[in-house]
Design a protein around this motif. Structure first.
Motif, PDB file in Angstrom:
ATOM      1  N   GLN B 188       0.735  -1.189   0.527  1.00 35.66           N
ATOM      2  CA  GLN B 188      -0.031   0.020  -0.276  1.00 35.66           C
ATOM      3  C   GLN B 188       0.249   1.281  -0.221  1.00 35.66           C
ATOM      4  OE1 GLN B 188      -2.993  -0.167   3.312  1.00 35.66           O
ATOM      5  NE2 GLN B 188      -1.829  -2.697   3.916  1.00 35.66           N
ATOM      6  N   GLN B 189       1.240   1.668  -1.115  1.00 31.18           N
ATOM      7  CA  GLN B 189       2.017   2.502  -1.013  1.00 31.18           C
ATOM      8  C   GLN B 189       0.460   3.747  -1.948  1.00 31.18           C
ATOM      9  OE1 GLN B 189       5.232   3.296  -0.460  1.00 31.18           O
ATOM     10  NE2 GLN B 189       5.477   0.659   0.081  1.00 31.18           N
ATOM     11  N   GLY B 190       1.537   5.291  -1.033  1.00 33.12           N
ATOM     12  CA  GLY B 190       0.641   6.539  -1.676  1.00 33.12           C
ATOM     13  C   GLY B 190      -0.135   6.805  -0.172  1.00 33.12           C
ATOM     14  N   PHE B 191      -0.996   7.344  -0.817  1.00 33.78           N
ATOM     15  CA  PHE B 191      -2.009   7.692  -0.069  1.00 33.78           C
ATOM     16  C   PHE B 191      -3.444   6.786  -0.433  1.00 33.78           C
ATOM     17  CE2 PHE B 191      -6.398  10.291   0.667  1.00 33.78           C
ATOM     18  CZ  PHE B 191      -6.127  11.065   2.284  1.00 33.78           C
ATOM     19  N   PHE B 192      -3.487   7.545  -1.963  1.00 29.61           N
ATOM     20  CA  PHE B 192      -4.661   6.179  -2.368  1.00 29.61           C
ATOM     21  C   PHE B 192      -4.431   4.969  -3.105  1.00 29.61           C
ATOM     22  CE2 PHE B 192      -5.352  10.577  -3.969  1.00 29.61           C
ATOM     23  CZ  PHE B 192      -7.076  10.644  -3.353  1.00 29.61           C
ATOM     24  N   GLY B 193      -3.042   4.679  -2.008  1.00 29.99           N
ATOM     25  CA  GLY B 193      -2.681   3.168  -1.884  1.00 29.99           C
ATOM     26  C   GLY B 193      -3.879   2.119  -0.974  1.00 29.99           C
ATOM     27  N   ALA B 194      -4.001   2.861   0.230  1.00 35.76           N
ATOM     28  CA  ALA B 194      -3.884   2.361   1.159  1.00 35.76           C
ATOM     29  C   ALA B 194      -5.785   1.601   0.840  1.00 35.76           C
ATOM     30  CB  ALA B 194      -4.453   3.477   2.122  1.00 35.76           C
ATOM     31  N   PHE B 195      -5.821   0.148   0.826  1.00 35.73           N
ATOM     32  CA  PHE B 195      -6.395  -0.659   0.824  1.00 35.73           C
ATOM     33  C   PHE B 195      -8.000  -0.264   1.160  1.00 35.73           C
ATOM     34  CE2 PHE B 195      -3.858  -4.898   1.480  1.00 35.73           C
ATOM     35  CZ  PHE B 195      -3.016  -3.780  -0.222  1.00 35.73           C
ATOM     36  N   ILE B 196      -8.317   0.811   2.079  1.00 36.74           N
ATOM     37  CA  ILE B 196     -10.077   1.516   3.167  1.00 36.74           C
ATOM     38  C   ILE B 196     -10.005   2.010   1.602  1.00 36.74           C
ATOM     39  CG2 ILE B 196      -8.132   3.618   3.434  1.00 36.74           C
ATOM     40  CD1 ILE B 196     -11.162   1.987   5.041  1.00 36.74           C
ATOM     41  N   TRP B 197      -9.185   2.589   0.355  1.00 40.27           N
ATOM     42  CA  TRP B 197     -10.478   3.237  -1.225  1.00 40.27           C
ATOM     43  C   TRP B 197     -10.813   2.611  -1.667  1.00 40.27           C
ATOM     44  CZ3 TRP B 197     -10.810   7.953   0.963  1.00 40.27           C
ATOM     45  CH2 TRP B 197      -9.613   8.503   1.846  1.00 40.27           C
ATOM     46  N   TYR B 198     -10.300   0.917  -1.472  1.00 41.01           N
ATOM     47  CA  TYR B 198     -11.328  -0.596  -2.465  1.00 41.01           C
ATOM     48  C   TYR B 198     -11.854  -1.585  -1.931  1.00 41.01           C
ATOM     49  CZ  TYR B 198      -7.334   1.462  -5.131  1.00 41.01           C
ATOM     50  OH  TYR B 198      -6.182   2.734  -5.757  1.00 41.01           O
ATOM     51  N   GLN B 199     -11.445  -1.037  -0.393  1.00 42.13           N
ATOM     52  CA  GLN B 199     -11.840  -2.273   0.816  1.00 42.13           C
ATOM     53  C   GLN B 199     -12.705  -1.820   1.819  1.00 42.13           C
ATOM     54  OE1 GLN B 199     -11.087  -5.162   0.483  1.00 42.13           O
ATOM     55  NE2 GLN B 199     -10.119  -5.254  -1.807  1.00 42.13           N
ATOM     56  N   PRO B 200     -14.213  -0.531   1.470  1.00 42.11           N
ATOM     57  CA  PRO B 200     -14.539   0.041   2.592  1.00 42.11           C
ATOM     58  C   PRO B 200     -15.579  -1.850   2.969  1.00 42.11           C
ATOM     59  CG  PRO B 200     -15.059   1.034   0.504  1.00 42.11           C
ATOM     60  CD  PRO B 200     -14.105  -0.238   0.658  1.00 42.11           C
ATOM     61  N   ILE B 201     -16.439  -1.989   2.612  1.00 37.27           N
ATOM     62  CA  ILE B 201     -17.579  -2.783   2.798  1.00 37.27           C
ATOM     63  C   ILE B 201     -15.919  -4.426   4.120  1.00 37.27           C
ATOM     64  CG2 ILE B 201     -18.410  -5.672   2.409  1.00 37.27           C
ATOM     65  CD1 ILE B 201     -19.090  -3.899  -0.469  1.00 37.27           C
ATOM     66  N   ALA B 260      -5.622  -3.779  11.940  1.00 40.23           N
ATOM     67  CA  ALA B 260      -6.854  -3.259  11.088  1.00 40.23           C
ATOM     68  C   ALA B 260      -5.602  -1.914  10.279  1.00 40.23           C
ATOM     69  CB  ALA B 260      -7.504  -2.761  12.445  1.00 40.23           C
ATOM     70  N   VAL B 261      -5.095  -0.907  11.419  1.00 43.24           N
ATOM     71  CA  VAL B 261      -4.237   0.032  10.424  1.00 43.24           C
ATOM     72  C   VAL B 261      -3.120  -0.851   9.216  1.00 43.24           C
ATOM     73  CG1 VAL B 261      -2.114   1.638  10.995  1.00 43.24           C
ATOM     74  CG2 VAL B 261      -3.958   1.650  12.072  1.00 43.24           C
ATOM     75  N   ILE B 262      -2.951  -2.209   9.679  1.00 49.23           N
ATOM     76  CA  ILE B 262      -1.810  -2.475   8.520  1.00 49.23           C
ATOM     77  C   ILE B 262      -2.617  -2.797   7.391  1.00 49.23           C
ATOM     78  CG2 ILE B 262      -0.714  -4.412   8.699  1.00 49.23           C
ATOM     79  CD1 ILE B 262       0.225  -4.234  10.776  1.00 49.23           C
ATOM     80  N   LEU B 263      -4.222  -3.617   7.942  1.00 44.56           N
ATOM     81  CA  LEU B 263      -4.905  -3.800   6.875  1.00 44.56           C
ATOM     82  C   LEU B 263      -5.356  -2.879   6.267  1.00 44.56           C
ATOM     83  CD1 LEU B 263      -6.601  -7.307   7.868  1.00 44.56           C
ATOM     84  CD2 LEU B 263      -5.053  -6.997   6.145  1.00 44.56           C
ATOM     85  N   PHE B 264      -5.703  -2.062   6.350  1.00 45.99           N
ATOM     86  CA  PHE B 264      -6.624  -0.991   5.985  1.00 45.99           C
ATOM     87  C   PHE B 264      -6.025   0.815   5.517  1.00 45.99           C
ATOM     88  CE2 PHE B 264      -9.487  -4.083   7.338  1.00 45.99           C
ATOM     89  CZ  PHE B 264     -10.876  -4.614   6.054  1.00 45.99           C
ATOM     90  N   PHE B 265      -4.811   0.958   6.380  1.00 44.24           N
ATOM     91  CA  PHE B 265      -4.281   1.924   6.741  1.00 44.24           C
ATOM     92  C   PHE B 265      -3.028   2.487   6.374  1.00 44.24           C
ATOM     93  CE2 PHE B 265      -8.291   1.950   9.395  1.00 44.24           C
ATOM     94  CZ  PHE B 265      -9.309   3.335   8.878  1.00 44.24           C
ATOM     95  N   GLY B 266      -2.462   1.601   5.334  1.00 40.29           N
ATOM     96  CA  GLY B 266      -0.922   1.858   4.637  1.00 40.29           C
ATOM     97  C   GLY B 266      -0.429   1.276   5.985  1.00 40.29           C
ATOM     98  N   GLY B 267      -0.461   1.034   6.931  1.00 40.32           N
ATOM     99  CA  GLY B 267       0.755   0.608   8.391  1.00 40.32           C
ATOM    100  C   GLY B 267       1.773   1.765   8.709  1.00 40.32           C
ATOM    101  N   TRP B 268       3.173   1.664   8.358  1.00 39.94           N
ATOM    102  CA  TRP B 268       3.468   2.615   8.710  1.00 39.94           C
ATOM    103  C   TRP B 268       4.284   3.736   7.595  1.00 39.94           C
ATOM    104  CZ3 TRP B 268       4.983  -2.287   9.588  1.00 39.94           C
ATOM    105  CH2 TRP B 268       5.759  -2.556   8.457  1.00 39.94           C
ATOM    106  N   ASN B 269       3.231   3.693   6.110  1.00 37.96           N
ATOM    107  CA  ASN B 269       3.194   4.840   5.039  1.00 37.96           C
ATOM    108  C   ASN B 269       3.133   5.695   5.668  1.00 37.96           C
ATOM    109  OD1 ASN B 269       4.856   2.909   3.658  1.00 37.96           O
ATOM    110  ND2 ASN B 269       2.592   1.900   2.545  1.00 37.96           N
ATOM    111  N   GLY B 270       3.868   6.759   5.404  1.00 33.15           N
ATOM    112  CA  GLY B 270       3.195   8.097   5.539  1.00 33.15           C
ATOM    113  C   GLY B 270       4.832   8.677   5.028  1.00 33.15           C
TER     114      GLY B 270
END
Lengths: 176, 336, 124, 200
Positions: B188-201, B260-270
């Protein structure tokens, strides 16, 4: 001494000990606890042998789903019934258990002789990891058994529903 | 000899992790009490130390010097073991969670995790579910009605959320192509790479599962104070009791929100704006937000009934995860 | 070697068990012991016990769902490996890997719908 | 015959179901409370003044010149000096009390033919602070004050006697006697918390 050898012996000793516990504990809840221990130790064995995916799924399915189901079943059994030991079941269970043991022994000996390393050499395995190797094999070579597994699961589900529903039992009594 | 060195290093690291988690969990109790207090327009702990800053230490001392009661009819061994059974698997999830990138400090390479496993995610899922046994066996070992009912209710909740949780994780795994938590973050690289944008369900289902697993409010049937005095831990006292809330409410919630952070919010990426510790700070920041959100939900909602929870899990969450799997399959094909 | 990553897990597990047991023992050592005639009495809101044991048979309403849990978890065990390799195989042959899981899941969703229609997902 | 009215449960619309609207409303309420000022009083340091009608520890009104006419009639038969308890030992409070063992009232006949109350004890451990004794008193003697800190270290500290009740009554009348009889001392504070009340 190699670490994996130590791990193998300690895991297998613990697994056998807790398996004995499953059989000989008189309290049924202790049996379940040692069943959990056995299953986790067996998954530890898988890990030492390098089968990561199988080990992790072992914990997930056996140690969670199946044991929870056992706990549910046990909660419906009164304590005094759980403690009763009836020797007449041994007559049936000992030969059947021995037959199962023979079958497992045959399969494992035959498997050790017949298996080959296949397309995944150890170098490749180390590179892509055990998980992907298993998955790739499962979805290419063993595709047909995989799809059949889904059918078996479907049959099991339908069977479970028909056996487990309470209304169904009532209906059968009425028919009789 | 080399092996002993490695093991010694691991022991030291594990002790640091466990003690650190203890201190953190102790202060998470303060955070929760302050937050819950202000949500109800009261100040929370106020007197021990400045605004209650020493309250966790006072609580810990109190719990550890309480009389160690064992009621008459309990199964003694299981009674003690249940609290360990709840605590150990919950804290063992911590071993597979990476908290940031490797950094080199004074010539030493610091790894912010105990191990990085190829099957970390499944192990975390399985260990989280095993810690539920602590609750179930505590209920059984107490040999009293309220704990018994609490334990069985927890088993029913487990039956509900377990399947939905398993299938909800399939989406992120498909996007990342790995079970390793580190590799999932790296996917999950970048802001829009986080899986929350693809996996809201999947995120909603996962949130539901976290709340159910840690026994937080909409699903806290196992210790429903209004019906079952304190649920599964009614008969417990002293440190035996202390391990339960520690494990369930603080350690498990913390660890699962880390997942949850690791799976959906890109972990420590920032963005690297905090210097060398940037990845840790990002991770803890996101983790804090998820943790506070869970607290917020806990102190807002009333409680579901047991059958409502299982029906919700099987009839709403499970179909949602099926839909999610198919949608994700399309997304992955389209993204290439 | 695959097993080495798990050494850390085992060590961590042992350390956490040791710390947990140590906490219990410390509590045992530090705590005062003031015996009281009723202190071991199970908590029943102050009402005398109706029966001494609660290890009786309880009508379990979720027996069937427990069975279904086992089956669905098995199914998840098949879906997980698929999810791992999906991305890579989809680059080579997307239709094949998708159809494969589509078939697998469809068969199981049929079973799921059957369970729903038969009322197996309900509180019995 | 009892008529049963079934109330339909409010159902959620589809939009509300999908986007968790009610859930979001709940979260909004709690977070709004989070940023509000706390409304607690830090008890041993700050103390609220209870309303005048508060049913706290009991007290006796003294004979101070504001007695009702019934007392003026009865006082002729009583030996009561100024600023002593008005109690005429009529036992009405004991009759009204739901708890039979709460009061211990004794009176004696003096040689001059008048009656003097010797004992008036109340065991507050038995009291449920219902205020029926206050209603029953014919001479407006027994009242309930705004004092609420009546915990003691021993059980016998919870029994109150005639003299300290009289003292408490005098101080209560001096402190709160002229105050208007209402619950909220500050109407503005009430409106801020509860909003304007609409009387029909």
């Amino acid at each position: 001494m190699d670490l994996s050898v130590i791990a193998f012996w300690s895991f297998s000793t613990l697994a056998v000990l807790s398996a004995i516990g499953v059989v000989f504990f008189k309290n049924i809840i202790y049996s379940v606890l040692s069943l959990i221990s056995t299953l986790i130790m067996v998954s530890g064995l898988f890990f030492t042998l390098g089968a990561e995916l199988v080990g992790a799924l072992q914990i997930l399915i056996y140690a969670v789903a199946i044991v929870v189901f056992y706990v549910l079943v046990i909660s419906t059994v009164p304590e005094y019934k759980g403690k009763a030991i009836d020797p007449k079941y041994m007559l049936l269970s000992l030969p059947v258990g021995f037959l199962l043991f023979l079958e497992l022994a045959y399969v494992s000996v035959y498997g050790a002789w017949a298996s080959n390393t296949g397309i995944f050499k150890p170098e490749v395995l180390n590179e892509i990891g055990n998980v992907k190797a298993v998955s790739t094999i499962l979805f290419t070579k063993f595709l047909f058994p995989f799809e059949v597994a889904s059918l078996i699961l479907l049959v099991a589900m339908i069977g479970a529903i028909i056996l487990g529903r309470k209304e169904q039992v009532m209906d059968e009594e009425e028919v009789k | 000899m080399e092996l002993i060195g490695v093991i010694l290093g691991l022991v030291v690291k594990s002790v640091i992790f466990v003690i650190g988690m203890f201190l953190l969990a102790a202060y998470l109790t303060l955070v929760e009490r302050k937050f819950a207090g202000h949500i109800q327009q009261r100040p929370g702990p106020l007197h021990v130390g400045f605004h209650g800053l020493l309250q966790p230490i006072a609580d810990a001392l109190k719990v550890i010097t309480k009389e160690d009661l064992v009621p008459d009819f309990v199964d003694k061994l299981l009674f003690y073991m249940a609290s360990l059974l709840a605590f150990v698997p919950a804290i063992m999830i911590l071993a597979v969670i990476p908290f940031g990138e490797k950094i080199t400090l004074f010539g030493y390479e610091l790894k912010p995790y105990i191990t990085d496993l190829n099957v970390g995610l499944i192990l975390a899922l399985a260990l989280g579910s095993i810690s539920i046994y602590g609750v179930i066996f505590a209920g059984w070992a107490s040999n009293s009605k309220y704990p018994m009912i609490g334990g069985l209710r927890k088993a029913a909740v487990l039956i509900g959320y377990e399947v939905a949780l398993g299938f909800a994780l399939v989406g992120p795994i498909m996007m990342a192509g790995s079970f390793s938590l580190r590799e999932i973050v790296e996917a999950q690289q970048g802001f829009f790479g986080a899986f929350i944008w693809y996996q809201p369900i999947a995120f909603i289902v996962f949130l539901f599962a976290i709340l159910a697993e840690t026994g937080r409010t909409p699903f806290d049937v196992q210790e429903a104070e209004a019906e079952l005095v304190s649920g599964y831990n009614t008969e417990y006292s002293g440190m035996k009791f202390g391990l339960f809330p520690l494990a369930e409410w603080y350690i498990a919630t913390f660890v699962l929100s880390a997942i949850a952070v690791i799976l959906f919010f890109g972990g420590w990426n920032g963005p690297h704006i905090f210097g060398p510790f940037s990845s840790y700070i990002w991770f803890l920041l996101k983790l804090g937000i998820v943790f506070m959100f869970l607290l917020w939900v806990h102190w807002t909602l009333p409680r579901y009934r047991v059958d409502q929870i299982t029906e919700l899990a099987w009839k709403v969450m499970l179909p949602l995860t099926f839909i999610n799997i198919f949608l994700t399959a399309f997304i992955v094909v389209i993204k290439g | 070697m695959v097993g080495e990553g798990y050494l850390g897990l085992v060590v961590f597990g042992i350390v956490s068990v040791v710390i947990g047991v140590a906490l219990l023992i410390v509590n045992r050592l530090l705590a005062p012991r003031i015996p009281d005639p009723m202190e071991g009495y199970p908590y029943e809101c102050g009402v005398p016990l109706y029966d001494k044991s609660s290890w009786l048979s309880i009508d379990q309403k979720y027996y069937l769902l427990g069975l279904l849990l086992v089956l669905f978890d098995l199914e998840a065990a098949f879906v997980f490996p698929w999810a791992v390799v999906y991305k890579e195989i989809a680059k080579i042959n997307a239709g094949f890997i998708f159809t494969e899981m589509f078939l697998f899941l469809t068969i199981l969703i049929v079973g799921y719908i059957y369970a729903w229609k038969k009322g197996a997902l309900k509180w019995q | 015959m009892v008529k049963v009215r079934y109330v339909e449960r409010p159902t959620l619309s589809t939009v509300e179901k999908i986007f968790f609207i009610d859930f979001v409303y709940g979260l909004k309420t709690t977070i709004r409370n989070f940023f509000r000022k706390t409304i607690t009083t830090i008890y041993p340091k700050e103390k609220l003044v209870p309303p005048k009608r508060f049913r706290g520890t009991h007290a006796h009104r003294a004979k101070d010149g504001n007695e009702p006419p019934s007392f003026v009639v009865l006082a002729k038969f009583m030996e009561i000096h100024d600023y002593e308890s008005r109690c005429v030992a009529c036992y009405m409070c004991q009759q009204a009390c739901p708890m039979p063992t709460l009061f211990k009232i004794e009176a004696e006949q003096l040689p001059n033919g008048k009656k003097r109350v010797t004992t008036f004890d109340m065991n507050l451990l038995n009291c449920l602070y219902c205020g029926l004794c206050v209603d029953a008193c014919p001479v407006d003697c027994i009242i309930m004050t705004d004092e609420f800190e009546n915990a003691g270290e021993r059980r016998n500290q919870c029994v109150i006697h005639k003299d300290d009740m009289t003292e408490r009554g005098i101080s209560f009348d001096r402190r709160r006697g002229n105050e208007p009889d209402r619950i909220w001392i500050d109407d503005k504070a009430r409106e801020k918390l509860w909003g304007q009340i609409e009387w029909t």
